[in-house]
Scaffold this motif. Structure first.
Motif, short mmCIF file in Angstrom:
data_model
loop_
_atom_site.label_atom_id
_atom_site.label_comp_id
_atom_site.label_asym_id
_atom_site.label_seq_id
_atom_site.Cartn_x
_atom_site.Cartn_y
_atom_site.Cartn_z
N THR A 66 -0.60 1.94 2.76
CA THR A 66 0.57 2.40 3.32
C THR A 66 1.43 1.30 3.55
O THR A 66 1.19 0.04 3.78
N ASP A 67 3.01 1.88 3.28
CA ASP A 67 3.91 0.88 3.40
C ASP A 67 4.41 1.02 5.01
O ASP A 67 3.82 1.46 5.78
N SER A 68 5.72 0.13 5.04
CA SER A 68 6.28 0.20 6.50
C SER A 68 6.84 1.70 6.81
O SER A 68 6.87 1.73 8.05
N ILE B 134 -0.64 -3.78 0.53
CA ILE B 134 0.76 -3.82 0.56
C ILE B 134 1.10 -4.87 1.76
O ILE B 134 0.45 -4.77 2.96
N ASP C 136 6.73 -4.86 1.80
CA ASP C 136 6.28 -3.66 1.25
C ASP C 136 6.01 -4.15 -0.54
O ASP C 136 6.28 -3.16 -1.41
N VAL D 1 3.55 -4.44 -3.55
CA VAL D 1 2.52 -3.83 -3.79
C VAL D 1 1.59 -4.72 -4.34
O VAL D 1 2.00 -5.23 -5.65
N SER E 26 7.82 -1.75 -4.15
CA SER E 26 7.32 -0.38 -4.00
C SER E 26 7.55 0.73 -4.86
O SER E 26 6.95 1.62 -5.19
#
Length: 336
Positions: free
Chosen positions: A41-43, A83, A87, A89, A104
Motif C-alpha cells: 500500500t502507498d501513503s 512501496i 510512493d 514502487v 505510482s
C-alpha cells in the motif's frame, strides 16, 4: 462498516483480532487473474496488487474499488513488491532476473539487472538445490525492502543465496550470504524487511527461520519457530508479521514435511523481543476465509489492517485445490 464486511469470520484475539475478507477486491470481470504474488500500500492506503495476469500491477482503493493498472508486457513473472515513503514502487521479477523502480503511476525510473540474463551461481533451474556457489546480482531475485536510510536490501533467492545492499540511487554497495544452513547462510532468502533501527530481517524459507543482521550484514540472531517463512513486515511498533508457507503446499520435489502433523500456511505475529503475540491459520481449511493454502506475501496499511497474497496455482503445481473455491488475496481488517 462496508456491507461486504458484515458476517465475515474473525481470527486472532485481543489486540490482534481481525475480520477476514477474501472477496474484498473488485476485479474487472473480464480479467483472468491466476494468482497474486505480492501486495503493498502507498501513503493513501491505495493497494497495489502484483499479480500474474495480463495486468500485473492492479491498484485498488482501501474499500476494494478498482482504480487503474499498469505494467502490461513488462514482467516475465511478478514476484515481490515494495512501496517506499515517497510512493515509489519496486517490483521484483524473479524469472526476469531484474528489479525495477516505478512511480505510482507506472513510469519506469530504473532497472537493476539485465532482463533474461541470470548471474553465475552454477544453478541450473529455479530449484535452490542446484546452486553451487553465491554469485552477484541477480539469479531469480525474490523481494526487496527499503531501510530507514532509504537504502535497498534485495533478497536474491531461488538461484542465488545472497542479500544485496544498494544505495537509494541503485548503486550496489555490498552483498552477503552463501548457500547452506549455518548462520549467515541461506536456502532461499525469500523475503526481507528492516526495522526502525536498521536491523535486517531475512525470511530464510527453506531453512524455516528468520535471520537477523545489522545493516552491514553482520549476523545477530535467528528465530526458528517458523514454517518456511516467505515474507516478513513490521508495523510502526516494530511488531513482526510473518507469512509462512508451511508444509502442506509448495514443497520441493524430493522433500517432505518434518512430521505428519506439520502445519500448513499461517500468519505469526511477534514483538521485537521474539515473543509470539498471535498465530492463526494452519491450512486445515485452506480455501476458507482466514485460513491459508500458500501464503506468499504480507503488507500492513496505515490503519493496522493487513493484506495476504497466496500463490495457489504455483504451490499446487498449477492445479487448483480440490475442494471449494480458492482465494489468492485476503484483507484482514483489525478490530478495535
Amino acid at each position: 462498516m462496508n456491507s461486504k464486511m458484515t458476517d465475515l469470520p474473525t481470527v486472532g484475539s485481543g489486540r490482534f483480532r481481525y475480520q477476514a475478507n477474501c472477496n474484498w477486491a473488485e476485479w474487472p470481470p473480464e480479467w483472468d487473474v491466476l494468482e497474486v504474488s505480492a501486495v503493498a500500500t502507498d501513503s493513501q492506503d491505495r493497494v497495489f496488487v502484483f499479480n500474474r495476469s495480463d495486468h500485473p500491477v492492479a491498484v485498488f482503493s482501501p474499500e476494494g474499488r478498482f482504480l487503474f493498472s499498469w505494467g502490461e508486457g513488462v514482467f516475465t513473472r511478478p514476484h515481490g513488491i515494495w512501496i517506499d515513503a515517497q510512493d515509489r514502487v519496486y517490483c521484483t521479477d524473479d524469472l526476469g532476473h531484474t528489479v525495477r523502480k516505478f512511480t505510482s503511476e507506472g513510469v519506469l525510473l530504473w532497472t537493476l539487472g539485465t532482463p533474461g540474463q541470470p548471474s553465475d551461481t552454477g544453478a541450473t533451474s529455479i530449484d535452490y538445490r542446484t546452486i553451487l556457489y553465491a554469485g552477484p546480482p541477480f539469479h531469480f531475485p525474490t523481494n526487496l525492502a527499503v531501510g530507514p536510510d532509504a537504502e535497498l536490501y534485495i533478497s536474491d533467492g531461488y538461484g542465488n543465496a545472497r542479500i544485496h545492499k544498494y544505495s537509494p540511487e541503485g548503486e550496489l554497495l555490498f552483498s552477503w550470504g552463501t548457500p547452506g544452513a549455518e548462520a549467515g547462510q541461506f536456502h532461499v532468502p525469500h523475503g526481507v524487511a528492516v526495522d526502525s533501527k536498521g536491523t535486517v530481517f531475512v525470511a530464510d524459507r527453506e531453512n524455516s527461520r528468520l535471520q537477523l543482521f545489522d545493516s552491514d550484514g553482520k549476523f545477530l540472531e535467528e528465530w526458528t519457530d517458523l514454517a518456511r517463512p516467505c515474507q516478513v513486515v513490521l508495523d510502526k511498533h516494530d511488531n513482526v508479521y510473518v507469512a509462512e508457507l508451511g508444509y502442506k503446499a509448495g514443497m520441493w520435489a524430493g522433500t517432505s514435511a518434518p512430521s505428519p502433523d506439520a502445519t500448513g500456511g499461517r500468519v505469526s505475529i511477534y514483538n521485537r523481543e521474539h515473543q509470539l503475540l498471535e498465530r492463526f491459520g494452519g491450512g486445515e481449511h485452506p480455501t476458507e476465509p482466514g485460513d491459508f493454502y500458500a501464503p506468499h506475501d504480507i503488507w500492513l496499511d496505515s490503519r493496522g489492517d493487513f493484506y495476504l497474497a497466496e500463490v495457489v496455482r504455483s504451490a499446487a503445481r498449477h492445479v487448483r485445490p480440490a475442494v471449494g473455491d480458492y482465494h489468492t488475496l485476503q484483507k484482514f481488517v483489525r478490530l478495535a
